[in-house]
Design a protein around this motif. Structure first.
Motif, PDB file in Angstrom:
ATOM      1  N   ALA A 167     -16.843  -7.315   5.458  1.00 55.06           N
ATOM      2  CA  ALA A 167     -15.628  -7.909   4.885  1.00 55.06           C
ATOM      3  C   ALA A 167     -14.469  -6.937   5.059  1.00 55.06           C
ATOM      4  CB  ALA A 167     -15.840  -8.247   3.408  1.00 55.06           C
ATOM      5  N   LEU A 168     -14.092  -6.669   6.296  1.00 54.65           N
ATOM      6  CA  LEU A 168     -13.110  -5.633   6.592  1.00 54.65           C
ATOM      7  C   LEU A 168     -11.727  -5.962   6.019  1.00 54.65           C
ATOM      8  CD1 LEU A 168     -14.141  -5.020  10.308  1.00 54.65           C
ATOM      9  CD2 LEU A 168     -14.746  -3.635   8.313  1.00 54.65           C
ATOM     10  N   TYR A 169     -11.310  -7.203   6.167  1.00 53.74           N
ATOM     11  CA  TYR A 169      -9.997  -7.597   5.637  1.00 53.74           C
ATOM     12  C   TYR A 169      -9.991  -7.541   4.112  1.00 53.74           C
ATOM     13  CZ  TYR A 169      -5.918 -10.473   4.542  1.00 53.74           C
ATOM     14  OH  TYR A 169      -4.732 -10.926   4.042  1.00 53.74           O
ATOM     15  N   VAL A 170     -11.072  -7.992   3.511  1.00 57.79           N
ATOM     16  CA  VAL A 170     -11.176  -7.941   2.044  1.00 57.79           C
ATOM     17  C   VAL A 170     -11.071  -6.494   1.562  1.00 57.79           C
ATOM     18  CG1 VAL A 170     -12.691  -8.346   0.064  1.00 57.79           C
ATOM     19  CG2 VAL A 170     -12.527 -10.057   1.894  1.00 57.79           C
ATOM     20  N   GLY A 171     -11.682  -5.564   2.303  1.00 54.78           N
ATOM     21  CA  GLY A 171     -11.604  -4.155   1.926  1.00 54.78           C
ATOM     22  C   GLY A 171     -10.175  -3.655   1.897  1.00 54.78           C
ATOM     23  N   LEU A 172      -9.377  -4.051   2.904  1.00 56.72           N
ATOM     24  CA  LEU A 172      -7.976  -3.638   2.943  1.00 56.72           C
ATOM     25  C   LEU A 172      -7.195  -4.227   1.771  1.00 56.72           C
ATOM     26  CD1 LEU A 172      -5.819  -2.120   4.620  1.00 56.72           C
ATOM     27  CD2 LEU A 172      -5.343  -4.294   5.772  1.00 56.72           C
ATOM     28  N   VAL A 173      -7.465  -5.479   1.457  1.00 57.14           N
ATOM     29  CA  VAL A 173      -6.784  -6.116   0.322  1.00 57.14           C
ATOM     30  C   VAL A 173      -7.166  -5.440  -0.992  1.00 57.14           C
ATOM     31  CG1 VAL A 173      -6.568  -8.258  -1.002  1.00 57.14           C
ATOM     32  CG2 VAL A 173      -6.568  -8.337   1.501  1.00 57.14           C
ATOM     33  N   LEU A 174      -8.442  -5.091  -1.121  1.00 57.51           N
ATOM     34  CA  LEU A 174      -8.883  -4.412  -2.343  1.00 57.51           C
ATOM     35  C   LEU A 174      -8.239  -3.039  -2.475  1.00 57.51           C
ATOM     36  CD1 LEU A 174     -12.679  -5.342  -2.439  1.00 57.51           C
ATOM     37  CD2 LEU A 174     -10.846  -6.228  -3.904  1.00 57.51           C
ATOM     38  N   VAL A 175      -8.081  -2.335  -1.369  1.00 58.29           N
ATOM     39  CA  VAL A 175      -7.386  -1.042  -1.414  1.00 58.29           C
ATOM     40  C   VAL A 175      -5.953  -1.237  -1.888  1.00 58.29           C
ATOM     41  CG1 VAL A 175      -6.398   0.782   0.050  1.00 58.29           C
ATOM     42  CG2 VAL A 175      -8.809   0.167   0.268  1.00 58.29           C
ATOM     43  N   MET A 176      -5.292  -2.288  -1.381  1.00 54.82           N
ATOM     44  CA  MET A 176      -3.927  -2.572  -1.815  1.00 54.82           C
ATOM     45  C   MET A 176      -3.880  -2.839  -3.324  1.00 54.82           C
ATOM     46  SD  MET A 176      -1.617  -5.950  -1.078  1.00 54.82           S
ATOM     47  CE  MET A 176      -2.726  -6.850  -2.182  1.00 54.82           C
ATOM     48  N   LEU A 177      -4.791  -3.689  -3.791  1.00 53.19           N
ATOM     49  CA  LEU A 177      -4.785  -4.043  -5.215  1.00 53.19           C
ATOM     50  C   LEU A 177      -5.097  -2.845  -6.088  1.00 53.19           C
ATOM     51  CD1 LEU A 177      -6.621  -7.502  -5.077  1.00 53.19           C
ATOM     52  CD2 LEU A 177      -4.183  -7.096  -5.491  1.00 53.19           C
ATOM     53  N   ILE A 195       0.839  -1.203   0.000  1.00 55.09           N
ATOM     54  CA  ILE A 195       0.000   0.000   0.000  1.00 55.09           C
ATOM     55  C   ILE A 195       0.874   1.253   0.000  1.00 55.09           C
ATOM     56  CG2 ILE A 195      -1.552   1.393   1.415  1.00 55.09           C
ATOM     57  CD1 ILE A 195      -3.013  -1.162   2.183  1.00 55.09           C
ATOM     58  N   PHE A 196       1.878   1.277   0.889  1.00 59.50           N
ATOM     59  CA  PHE A 196       2.746   2.452   0.954  1.00 59.50           C
ATOM     60  C   PHE A 196       3.551   2.628  -0.324  1.00 59.50           C
ATOM     61  CE2 PHE A 196       1.692   2.641   5.386  1.00 59.50           C
ATOM     62  CZ  PHE A 196       1.969   3.942   5.776  1.00 59.50           C
ATOM     63  N   ILE A 197       4.070   1.534  -0.859  1.00 58.49           N
ATOM     64  CA  ILE A 197       4.852   1.617  -2.101  1.00 58.49           C
ATOM     65  C   ILE A 197       3.965   2.106  -3.245  1.00 58.49           C
ATOM     66  CG2 ILE A 197       6.026   0.228  -3.857  1.00 58.49           C
ATOM     67  CD1 ILE A 197       7.096  -1.511  -1.531  1.00 58.49           C
ATOM     68  N   GLY A 198       2.745   1.552  -3.329  1.00 59.21           N
ATOM     69  CA  GLY A 198       1.837   1.970  -4.390  1.00 59.21           C
ATOM     70  C   GLY A 198       1.429   3.425  -4.246  1.00 59.21           C
ATOM     71  N   TYR A 199       1.156   3.852  -3.014  1.00 54.08           N
ATOM     72  CA  TYR A 199       0.736   5.236  -2.788  1.00 54.08           C
ATOM     73  C   TYR A 199       1.855   6.214  -3.149  1.00 54.08           C
ATOM     74  CZ  TYR A 199      -0.818   9.470  -0.445  1.00 54.08           C
ATOM     75  OH  TYR A 199      -1.178  10.767  -0.177  1.00 54.08           O
ATOM     76  N   ILE A 200       3.052   5.958  -2.641  1.00 53.25           N
ATOM     77  CA  ILE A 200       4.184   6.841  -2.931  1.00 53.25           C
ATOM     78  C   ILE A 200       4.515   6.808  -4.420  1.00 53.25           C
ATOM     79  CG2 ILE A 200       6.639   7.233  -2.493  1.00 53.25           C
ATOM     80  CD1 ILE A 200       6.155   6.111   0.337  1.00 53.25           C
ATOM     81  N   GLY A 201       4.437   5.597  -4.998  1.00 52.24           N
ATOM     82  CA  GLY A 201       4.714   5.471  -6.432  1.00 52.24           C
ATOM     83  C   GLY A 201       3.756   6.281  -7.270  1.00 52.24           C
ATOM     84  N   GLY A 202       2.481   6.292  -6.902  1.00 55.63           N
ATOM     85  CA  GLY A 202       1.506   7.076  -7.642  1.00 55.63           C
ATOM     86  C   GLY A 202       1.801   8.554  -7.586  1.00 55.63           C
ATOM     87  N   ARG A 203       2.174   9.043  -6.411  1.00 58.00           N
ATOM     88  CA  ARG A 203       2.521  10.461  -6.273  1.00 58.00           C
ATOM     89  C   ARG A 203       3.774  10.795  -7.073  1.00 58.00           C
ATOM     90  NH1 ARG A 203      -1.267  14.008  -4.190  1.00 58.00           N
ATOM     91  NH2 ARG A 203      -2.447  13.008  -2.538  1.00 58.00           N
ATOM     92  N   LEU A 204       4.736   9.880  -7.073  1.00 54.91           N
ATOM     93  CA  LEU A 204       5.951  10.113  -7.852  1.00 54.91           C
ATOM     94  C   LEU A 204       5.653  10.146  -9.346  1.00 54.91           C
ATOM     95  CD1 LEU A 204       8.552   7.906  -5.931  1.00 54.91           C
ATOM     96  CD2 LEU A 204       8.348  10.406  -5.914  1.00 54.91           C
ATOM     97  N   CYS A 205       4.724   9.316  -9.786  1.00 57.74           N
ATOM     98  CA  CYS A 205       4.347   9.319 -11.206  1.00 57.74           C
ATOM     99  C   CYS A 205       3.750  10.674 -11.609  1.00 57.74           C
ATOM    100  CB  CYS A 205       3.341   8.212 -11.495  1.00 57.74           C
ATOM    101  SG  CYS A 205       4.038   6.546 -11.519  1.00 57.74           S
ATOM    102  N   GLU A 206       2.928  11.230 -10.732  1.00 56.27           N
ATOM    103  CA  GLU A 206       2.334  12.534 -11.032  1.00 56.27           C
ATOM    104  C   GLU A 206       3.412  13.601 -11.184  1.00 56.27           C
ATOM    105  OE1 GLU A 206      -0.926  13.598  -8.435  1.00 56.27           O
ATOM    106  OE2 GLU A 206      -1.393  11.472  -8.132  1.00 56.27           O
ATOM    107  N   GLY A 207       4.432  13.525 -10.326  1.00 59.87           N
ATOM    108  CA  GLY A 207       5.532  14.475 -10.450  1.00 59.87           C
ATOM    109  C   GLY A 207       6.385  14.203 -11.671  1.00 59.87           C
TER     110      GLY A 207
END
Length: 394
Positions: free
Chosen positions: A326-336, A272-284
Motif C-alpha cells: 500500500a505504497l500510496y496509503v503509506g505516503l498519505v499516512l505520513v502526511m496525516l 508534508i513540507f508545511i507540517g515538517y517545517i511547522g514541527g521544527r518551528l514549534c520546537e524552536g
C-alpha cells in the motif's frame, strides 16, 4: 573568570574506547572553560585555585563540571569511599610541590560524592544520568565502555533509536573506535546512503531504498555515539551531521511519491513540507517560553518524542506500507501523522507560553526525577539512567 589549575595523579594503561583514562581526562578538561591543565613538574603558587584528580578513574562530565564550580571539597567514590579528587586553594604547606590528594585527606574540606557535587540533567541530550566515577582496570574495561556508551546516548528520542539501535550500534561504534574510523567518516557514508535511498525511491525501488534509509538512520546513531565516546566531536562534525538530519526527510517522502505509478496530488507534498517545517518551528518556538527542549518539559512530551513525526517513526509507516503493498496509503499516512504531530507540538507551545505568562515556573521534569518517581515510575525507567554498578577492581 577565575582560572582553576588541574593536576592529574596516578594513571591506568587500560584504554576505554581507544583512550587511556589520563588521555580522556586531558581531552575533557581541555574543553572546559576556566580550567588550565598543568603538568606535574609545575609548581602551583600560594592562593592558586586547584583541582587534583586521580587519572586512574573515569569521570562523568557532570562531576568534572561540578568540581570545577565547587569550593573546598573532597570527592569520594560512592562505591568504596576512596578519595578521588580535591578542589581547593593552595596554602603554604602545599606550595613547595605540586599538590597531591593525600595532602588534603585530613584537611577541613567538605566531603562530597558524585551525586552531591553534580546534577545529572543534560538538556542538550534530553536525558538524566546519575553522576558517577569509577576506577579503571582491565577487569572493568567492558562495563566501563558500556557505561560511557550509555552516557553518550540521548535519553529522550524516537522509539527506534532508543530501543532498537543501542546494542548493534554499540558493536559498530566499538569496531570503529578500535580500527580508527572517525565520526565524520561515518557521517559521510550516511550522506551517500541518504542520496541513494532518495534515488531508489524516485525510481520505484522501494525495498532497496528502505534498506538504504534504515542503514542511514543506523549510522546516524553510530556517528554521534562514536564522537562522544572517543571525544572526537567538533563544531564542523556537529554541523555536518545535523544539517543532514534537518534537510533530508521531506525529500525522501517527495521521492517516494514521484516513484509511484499514479499521479499524487501536489497538495500531499505541500502538506508534508508545511507540517515538517511547522514541527521544527514549534520546537524552536518553545524556547521562547523555556530555555530547554520541549521534549523534556513534562513526561507527556518525552513520550510524544518516541512517536512524533520525525524520520524514524515515519519510516516505520512507509516500511509497513511497502510490506502491505500500500505504497500510496503509506505516503498519505505520513502526511496525516506529520500534520497531527505538528498540531500537538503547537498546542504544547501555546500551553508553555500561557504558563510562562502566568508566572508559573517551567522546569524539565527530568530535573525532578526523585519527586516524580512515584507518580511516573514507568517514565522514570524509560528516560533516566542510574549510575553504573562497577566494582573497583585493581
Amino acid at each position: 573568570m577565575m582560572t582553576v589549575k588541574a593536576y592529574l595523579e596516578e594513571s591506568s594503561d587500560t584504554p576505554l574506547w581507544g583512550l587511556t583514562s589520563r588521555e580522556r581526562l586531558q581531552k575533557m578538561l581541555s574543553k572546559m572553560e576556566g580550567i588550565e591543565l598543568v603538568g606535574s613538574d609545575e609548581l602551583a603558587e600560594i592562593g592558586t585555585e586547584i583541582l587534583v584528580l586521580r587519572a586512574d578513574y573515569v569521570y562523568d562530565q557532570h562531576v568534572l563540571s561540578g568540581l570545577a564550580n565547587a569550593e573546598q571539597v573532597i570527592l569520594h567514590d560512592s562505591n568504596d569511599h576512596t578519595v578521588v579528587a580535591i578542589r581547593t586553594r593552595v596554602d603554604v604547606a602545599s606550595a613547595v610541590q605540586p599538590p597531591r590528594i593525600a595532602e588534603f585527606v585530613d584537611h577541613a574540606l567538605e566531603p562530597v560524592t558524585p551525586s552531591s557535587v553534580a546534577s545529572g540533567l543534560e538538556s542538550k541530550l534530553r536525558k538524566f544520568d546519575a553522576p558517577w566515577v569509577a576506577r579503571v582496570s582491565a577487569q572493568n574495561r567492558e562495563p566501563l565502555e558500556n557505561a560511557l556508551y550509555r552516557a553518550a546516548y540521548k535519553g529522550v528520542t524516537d522509539l527506534v533509536t532508543k530501543w532498537v539501535w543501542p546494542l548493534p550500534a554499540r558493536a559498530v561504534t566499538r569496531f570503529c573506535a578500535r580500527t580508527g574510523i572517525r565520526p565524520n567518516h561515518v557521517t559521510s557514508l550516511s550522506y551517500v546512503l541518504t542520496l541513494l535511498a532518495g534515488v531508489l525511491f524516485y525510481y520505484g525501488h522501494y525495498g532497496s531504498g528502505l534498506v538504504c534509509a534504515w542503514l542511514m538512520t543506523f549510522l546516524d546513531t553510530v556517528d554521534g555515539k562514536l564522537a562522544r565516546v572517543t571525544l572526537n566531536s567538533s563544531q564542523f562534525g556537529n554541523l555536518f551531521d545535523h544539517l543532514l538530519d534537518l534537510i533530508h526527510p521531506p525529500f525522501w517522502y517527495l521521492a517516494w511519491g514521484f516513484g509511484l505509478v499514479l499521479n499524487v496530488p501536489d497538495s500531499i507534498y505541500w502538506l508534508i513540507f508545511i507540517g515538517y517545517i511547522g514541527g521544527r518551528l514549534c520546537e524552536g518556538a518553545f524556547k521562547t517560553a523555556a530555555p530547554f527542549s520541549m521534549f523534556i518539559w513534562q513526561p507527556f512530551d518525552s513520550v510524544n518524542r518516541l512517536i512524533t513525526a520525525r524520520r524514524n517513526p515515519n519510516l516505520i509507516i512507509l516500511t509497513l506500507a511497502w510490506l502491505c503493498g500500500a505504497l500510496y496509503v503509506g505516503l498519505v499516512l505520513v502526511m496525516l501523522w506529520t500534520l497531527i504531530s505538528t498540531v500537538v507540538l503547537g498546542v504544547r507551545v501555546l500551553m508553555a507560553r500561557a504558563a510562562a505568562r502566568r508566572g508559573a515556573p517551567l522546569t524539565p521534569w527530568l530535573s525532578n526525577v526523585d519527586s516524580v518517581a512515584e507518580r511516573y515510575p514507568l517514565m522514570v525507567r524509560w528516560f533516566t539512567f542510574s549510575a553504573p554498578s562497577i566494582r573497583s577492581g585493581g
